[in-house]
Design an enzyme around this catalytic site. Structure first.
Site, PDB file in Angstrom:
ATOM      1  CG  HIS A  43      49.590  40.178  49.001  1.00 43.33           C
ATOM      2  ND1 HIS A  43      48.953  39.544  47.968  1.00 43.33           N
ATOM      3  CD2 HIS A  43      49.201  41.352  49.625  1.00 43.33           C
ATOM      4  CE1 HIS A  43      48.178  40.711  48.003  1.00 43.33           C
ATOM      5  NE2 HIS A  43      48.501  41.323  48.610  1.00 43.33           N
ATOM      6  CG  HIS A  85      41.709  39.967  48.120  1.00 49.94           C
ATOM      7  ND1 HIS A  85      41.148  40.429  46.370  1.00 49.94           N
ATOM      8  CD2 HIS A  85      42.810  41.042  48.654  1.00 49.94           C
ATOM      9  CE1 HIS A  85      41.454  41.363  46.806  1.00 49.94           C
ATOM     10  NE2 HIS A  85      42.958  42.156  47.585  1.00 49.94           N
TER      11      HIS A  85
END
Length: 195
Positions: A43, A85
């Site tokens: 991730h 992100h």
């Protein structure tokens, strides 16, 4: 000298074929509904040893042997795509403000922070730089990619990573079929939300 160059050329060709074979095997496992293969997905890359969503994090994850990296993209003021992100750069860089308020060139001036908050020498990568780092090494799951398919498809094609990409999104079956009709090698990862 010719013998050395020939040997090096063969070695490079063998490595390229091995990398292409790995990607093909991973795609086959991913598409086989009977497969019991467990995918290892990093991730935002290897964020424990490099800044999240950085080229170093992608390469670190690939070096560890993960099967796929998940990356996040944001659109810039000038229509480019960078890895980030959050909508803002406050948490992960030395800068402040929203990604959408900067051009790619302006964003490249900021250094990325490591998980402990210290500054690294890494800069915010473009989607093209990230896909180039993934090529032949690891599959890549692009979060929010389904939202921007028509805009990022040329970048995916340019890097030759169509068979590496898994787009993440929330489209209906009909929407996804329409979106991906011209992209036979790009896979789609639907997000399911429990109500």
């Amino acid at each position: 000298m010719k013998k050395i160059l020939f040997t090096v050329g063969l070695w490079c060709l063998a490595l390229c074929m091995q990398a292409a074979g790995r990607i093909s095997r991973l795609r086959a496992e991913l598409q086989d509904s009977r497969s019991d293969y467990v995918f290892v997905v990093a991730h935002r890359g290897d964020w424990r040893h490099a800044p999240e969503n950085s080229v170093a994090a992608i390469k670190g994850a690939a070096d560890m042997g993960v099967d796929m990296v998940e990356i996040d993209i944001q659109r810039t003021k000038d229509g480019g795509f960078v890895l980030m992100h959050d909508g803002s750069i406050d948490r992960t860089t030395e800068g402040k403000g929203n990604v959408a308020d900067y051009t790619v060139e302006e964003l490249k001036r900021f250094r990325l922070r490591r998980a402990d908050g210290s500054l690294s020498d890494e800069t915010i990568p473009t989607l093209e730089e990230a896909l180039t780092a993934c090529k032949g090494a690891v599959l890549v799951n692009i979060d929010k990619g389904g939202d921007y398919l028509s805009e990022i498809a040329p970048i995916i094609r340019k890097t030759g990573t169509e068979d590496h990409v898994v787009l993440k999104g929330r489209g209906t079956v009909e929407e996804v079929e329409r979106q991906l009709s011209g992209y036979k090698d790009i896979l789609y990862n639907p997000l399911a939300e429990l109500i």
